[in-house]
Design an enzyme around this catalytic site. Structure first.
Site, PDB file in Angstrom:
ATOM      1  N   GLU A   1      77.022  70.300  19.294  1.00  0.00           N
ATOM      2  CA  GLU A   1      77.210  68.940  18.427  1.00  0.00           C
ATOM      3  C   GLU A   1      77.451  69.098  17.206  1.00  0.00           C
ATOM      4  O   GLU A   1      76.710  69.904  16.378  1.00  0.00           O
ATOM      5  CB  GLU A   1      76.058  68.011  18.861  1.00  0.00           C
ATOM      6  CG  GLU A   1      76.170  67.340  20.419  1.00  0.00           C
ATOM      7  CD  GLU A   1      75.006  66.416  20.507  1.00  0.00           C
ATOM      8  OE1 GLU A   1      74.879  65.550  19.586  1.00  0.00           O
ATOM      9  OE2 GLU A   1      74.529  66.169  21.653  1.00  0.00           O
TER      10      GLU A   1
ATOM     11  N   GLU B   1      68.338  68.362  23.010  1.00  0.00           N
ATOM     12  CA  GLU B   1      67.372  68.496  21.943  1.00  0.00           C
ATOM     13  C   GLU B   1      66.110  68.338  22.428  1.00  0.00           C
ATOM     14  O   GLU B   1      65.320  67.290  22.249  1.00  0.00           O
ATOM     15  CB  GLU B   1      67.745  67.177  21.008  1.00  0.00           C
ATOM     16  CG  GLU B   1      69.140  67.328  20.560  1.00  0.00           C
ATOM     17  CD  GLU B   1      69.611  66.343  19.550  1.00  0.00           C
ATOM     18  OE1 GLU B   1      69.094  65.103  19.787  1.00  0.00           O
ATOM     19  OE2 GLU B   1      70.824  66.426  18.769  1.00  0.00           O
TER      20      GLU B   1
END
Length: 501
Positions: free
Chosen positions: A427, A306
């Site tokens: 995810e 991320e």
């Protein structure tokens, strides 16, 4: 919220996008097993092939429409026909015509040439006429017709997310699982409370999942700084041990670069930081790619997790004009670094990532490298009010909020899957909360299996987040009891696995 290495970026909506073309099982192969029903999307429009008004009668027109997951947009391509399971009728050329402009409709399956279709390399051809399935426009309601094949975008289709022509590992990938808070823990594998990963754990995971993501934080394991940024060989050997266990169990494995790019860590994607970030990023990936060079296509690499500004700045907003060029440069560097090592890395599947793995503005501004075996990785924890224990009033998942994660999947389809670029939600998940004197694990299963099933319709893959936390409340994403190597939440796990029978 402020970044904490033990917490997942639950509010970040991210998508894993795999930029590649999958080999579709030819519909003319009579001996091939029929694939599960799914969507057919137009490359030009990003919209789905749809039965007008959801009709089921003979002669109902077939058109383009925004993808919505209804039975009107489900198709099964097998043995030379394309069937709509909702109606039980076949995709058919009106009147058996072979002329340009002949409309396409639903009709009782009858085995005639008007209902024969060949799916290959992103086109759908009617052998009787030698003409291609063609969209007469790209807006909602655009009708489908036959037209002379010209290779134009309105004749390019992704069947179940597959536009054909590539190495087909994607038909093999099923439910995915994250070994979270282990190799990404800092400074060591057991620092965040999980035991060292064992073969028994991996063997257990392989009974329900065949796609394993190993999040890895690299900076605690560098033995030198600039310019070499040498990765500790003992750490690589330990990672290799777990990779080998998983591949030995028939799993596909995704190794990434995880908390190197979170909070105030070194991987900050901004113009001012790139002179420091880029050399370290390249040095690490060259070493990792070289070390695993001999592995076959069961091993995938993921560029970043991320990536975000210092202390999570604008992570949930998808970044800014300062971040996007840096992200795109790093993703291209990653592809170049891996490809430069040659061998199996020349065609290894690679996952690239937008800012924050964000499915909105981050994905909108992602430039996918021009490579036949590249993918983009994103995440979704949408809606945050259900996924996080910080909003405990949302405890049930009855389908009324399906439109929120569905919107992420639809957006990923329009941006990527409809253009033959694979998407992996590396995810997703929800924390288990207290509910009615017990917990809401069954509601979490409703949520997670909905996302998995909906993404599957578009050929997108999903990997559920598991951080090893087995309680009830905030940040409790644990599915596997890692100490006992048994499932803590078998009801959730069994339902996730059942999406891919």
């Amino acid at each position: 919220m402020p970044f904490s290495p033990r917490r997942r970026a639950l509010a970040a909506v991210t998508i894993t996008v795999m930029a590649a073309t999958m080999a579709w099982m030819g519909v003319g192969a009579a001996t091939a097993a029929a694939p599960a029903p799914g969507t057919i999307t137009g490359q030009q429009s990003g919209r789905c092939v749809d039965v007008q008004s959801g009709g089921v009668a003979n002669g109902t027109a077939v058109q383009l429409y925004d993808c919505n997951g209804t039975g009107a947009q489900q198709w099964q391509a097998a043995n030379g026909t394309i069937t709509n399971p909702q109606s039980g009728r076949c995709l058919d050329v009106s009147g058996g015509s072979t002329a340009n402009g002949a409309r396409v409709q639903l009709y009782d399956c009858n085995g005639t040439g008007a209902q024969q279709w060949q799916v290959a390399n992103g086109t759908i051809t009617n052998p009787q006429s030698g003409k291609c399935l063609d969209a007469n426009g790209s807006v909602n309601g655009s009708y489908l017709q036959l037209w002379s094949c010209g290779g134009t975008a309105n004749q390019q289709w992704a069947v179940n997310g597959d536009s054909g022509g590539g190495t087909d590992i994607w038909s093999q990938l099923k439910a995915g699982w994250n070994l979270g808070n282990s190799f990404d823990a800092t400074p060591t594998e057991t620092s965040w409370g999980n035991p060292a990963t064992t073969k028994a754990m991996i063997d257990r995971v392989a009974t329900r999942f065949n796609f394993l993501r190993i999040p890895v934080t690299w900076y605690p394991h560098l033995t030198t700084g600039s310019p070499g940024y040498t990765v500790d060989p003992a750490f690589l050997a330990r990672l290799k041990q777990v990779v080998d266990w998983a591949i030995g169990d028939g799993m596909y494995v995704d190794v990434n670069m995880h908390h190197d790019g979170g909070g105030d860590s070194w991987l900050i994607p901004s113009a001012s930081r790139m002179p420091q970030v880029e050399p370290e990023f390249n040095a690490i990936w060259r070493q990792v790619a070289g070390y695993f060079n001999g592995y076959d296509q069961h091993l995938l690499f993921e560029a970043m997790n991320e990536p975000q500004d210092a202390n999570g700045g604008n992570r949930y907003g998808g970044g800014t004009a300062d971040n996007w060029p840096a992200i795109n440069t790093l993703n291209q560097d990653f592809v170049n670094d891996v490809r430069a090592t040659g061998g199996a890395n020349a065609t290894r599947w690679l996952l690239v990532t937008p800012y924050g793995a964000n499915a909105g503005a981050g994905a909108d501004n992602l430039r996918v490298p021009n490579d036949s075996h590249v993918a983009v990785s994103v995440h979704t924890y949408n809606p945050w009010a259900f996924c996080s224990a910080t909003a405990p009033n949302y405890l049930t998942w009855d389908g009324s909020m399906n439109y929120l994660p569905d919107g992420d999947v639809n957006h990923a389809n329009q941006l990527f899957t409809s253009r033959g670029i694979h998407v992996v939600w590396t995810e997703f998940g929800a924390t288990v909360k207290p509910y009615n004197g017990g917990d809401n694990a069954d509601q979490v299963a409703n949520y997670e299996t909905h996302i998995e099933s909906y993404a599957k319709q578009f050929g997108q893959r999903t990997m559920v987040w598991d951080n090893g936390s087995l309680g009830v409340g905030d940040d409790q994403f644990g599915l596997l009891n890692r100490n006992a190597a048994t499932w803590q939440r078998p009801s959730i796990v069994d339902r996730l696995a059942a999406v891919y029978p």
